[in-house]
Write a protein that holds these residues in place. Structure first.
Motif, PDB file in Angstrom:
ATOM      1  N   GLU A 124       1.029  -1.272  -0.370  1.00 40.63           N
ATOM      2  CA  GLU A 124       0.181   0.191  -0.144  1.00 40.63           C
ATOM      3  C   GLU A 124       1.166   0.710   0.353  1.00 40.63           C
ATOM      4  N   GLY A 130      -1.551   2.711   4.558  1.00 39.86           N
ATOM      5  CA  GLY A 130      -1.144   1.131   5.254  1.00 39.86           C
ATOM      6  C   GLY A 130      -0.548   1.456   6.569  1.00 39.86           C
ATOM      7  N   GLN A 148       5.625  -0.394   0.405  1.00 40.20           N
ATOM      8  CA  GLN A 148       5.226   0.913   0.032  1.00 40.20           C
ATOM      9  C   GLN A 148       5.125   1.195  -1.902  1.00 40.20           C
ATOM     10  N   ASP A 168      -3.264  -3.385  -2.536  1.00 40.98           N
ATOM     11  CA  ASP A 168      -4.401  -2.103  -3.140  1.00 40.98           C
ATOM     12  C   ASP A 168      -3.863  -2.256  -4.514  1.00 40.98           C
ATOM     13  N   LYS A 224     -12.012  -0.158  -0.008  1.00 37.03           N
ATOM     14  CA  LYS A 224     -11.526  -0.047   0.976  1.00 37.03           C
ATOM     15  C   LYS A 224     -12.833   0.993   1.531  1.00 37.03           C
TER      16      LYS A 224
END
Length: 414
Positions: A124, A130, A148, A168, A224
């Motif tokens: 993420e 995150g 990341q 993600d 989300k």
């Protein structure tokens, strides 16, 4: 439609139907005495209770050894063919005189221990999101590494034993599709993957389908914020592994009210040895030749096969799947339809296909009880009867009154 073994079982039933929330441990009460004992015991909050009846087709070894226990009163099963199996020492099977509450506690501890050993990797790129997701995963008892970007993700996956990737879908530099497509080794390793995105669910499902068809083990795709209970259910499916298939698969036998076995609904990976075979179309090879070869390798004739169709198979708009069904029917296989809600009644399938059976899902029971002849569902059922299609109601635990449902034109249960 994409369907995995887990999705097929979810389509047919779940371990906790109509029970809100998530419960890591299920207690199966095998008789009314056991159920009453459970009702007065004051169970822990992590347990849900199911009242079921044992079946002679159950494979008792290991059936309740993970994520569940079964409780019974010996006197309630006198004279039953399965009683010798019930009385043997099987993991997770307890009589009401034994320390079954201790068994529940042990089962829950095993679940917690498994969570603490299950390393999750979160990809993420948004700093706040995150950190928030990592904190939530930690609160669930999961050790979680957070990266990341693609480079760090690949490095961690190569260096550590990661058992679940939460990814993600939209990253600053790349999207999850390109990240995964650039790493084909994760197709071969069958790394469990959960997709996460702020996009519309339709787009998320499309990405899931693309990656699934490419060979990746996509367990779920969520919008989300990450729903904790839904993620817990994904984790539980990983925890149970093949046992969930065994537990649910052994309960899906199509029978007449008199007990005659019409067939066993199964998976390609776990077909019955003797009973007539029912397979969901969504889980089959694309071509009839492949399925016919699979049958031949197992000494089965096409006449022993029933194909189970669901409206989400989009049969009439998917040429290959429609061809598969028609060719199987021409070769002697039977066709059945699964109806699990009355919002989308596939009248066209009744007219276009030579259906022999209609399986009514659990959610249809209340609708059938209040059925009127002039309702849309009433007209659908009436037409099915006019076409001599046999009706079966969802009753894997033999809890429904056969006389009542026979009066409604239902000939058996599944």
């Amino acid at each position: 439609m994409i369907i995995t073994d887990e999705e097929l079982m979810a389509l047919l039933d779940s371990e906790e139907p109509d029970i809100p929330g998530f419960y890591p441990i299920t207690l199966f009460a095998l008789d009314s005495v056991a159920y009453e004992s459970v009702s007065t015991a004051g169970l822990p909050s992590y347990v849900c209770v199911r009242r079921i009846r044992p079946d002679t087709c159950w494979q008792w070894d290991g059936l309740f050894s993970t994520g569940a226990i079964a409780l019974y009163a010996p006197a309630a099963h006198e004279g039953k063919a399965y009683l010798p199996h019930l009385q043997r020492s099987h993991p997770g099977v307890y009589s009401i005189e034994s320390d079954w509450l201790g068994g529940l506690a042990d089962s829950y501890q095993q679940w917690c221990d498994w969570l603490s050993r299950t390393q999750v990797l979160l990809l993420e790129d948004h700093p706040f999101q995150g950190a928030q997701i990592q904190q939530m995963l930690a609160s669930m008892g999961l050790p979680c590494a957070w990266v990341q970007d693609e480079t760090a993700c690949v490095r961690v996956l190569s260096e550590e034993h990661i058992e679940l990737l939460v990814c993600d879908l939209s990253l600053a530099e790349h999207d999850a599709i390109s990240v995964l497509m650039n790493q084909p080794q994760y197709q071969e390793s069958r790394l469990p993957i959960v997709l996460l995105s702020a996009h519309d669910q339709t787009l998320i499902d499309a990405a899931r389908r693309l990656l699934h068809d490419a060979g990746f083990n996509i367990m779920a795709a969520f919008s989300k914020p990450l729903p904790k209970d839904d993620l817990f259910r994904v984790l539980k499916s990983l925890y149970l592994g093949p046992q969930r298939q065994q537990r649910l698969g052994g309960l899906r036998t199509i029978r007449s009210w008199h007990g005659y076995v019409e067939g066993q609904l199964a998976l390609l990976s776990n077909p019955p040895l003797e009973d007539p075979l029912w397979l969901a179309v969504a889980g089959l090879p694309a071509r009839w030749e492949q399925l016919r070869t699979w049958l031949s390798q197992r000494g089965r004739e096409p006449s022993e096969l029933t194909l189970l169709i669901h409206r989400r198979d989009n049969l009439l708009t998917t040429v290959e799947r429609f061809a598969l069904v028609l060719q199987a029917s021409l070769a002697g296989s039977k066709l059945a339809l699964l109806l699990d809600n009355q919002q989308h009644l596939p009248f066209e399938l009744l007219e276009r296909l030579p259906l022999q059976a209609l399986l009514l899902g659990h959610g249809m029971l209340a609708d059938m009880e209040s059925l009127t002849s002039d309702s849309l569902l009433g007209r659908f059922i009436t037409r099915a009867r006019e076409l001599s299609i046999d009706l079966y109601v969802d009753d894997p635990f033999d809890l429904l009154d056969s006389e009542v449902w026979s009066d409604r034109g239902v000939i058996g249960r599944w």
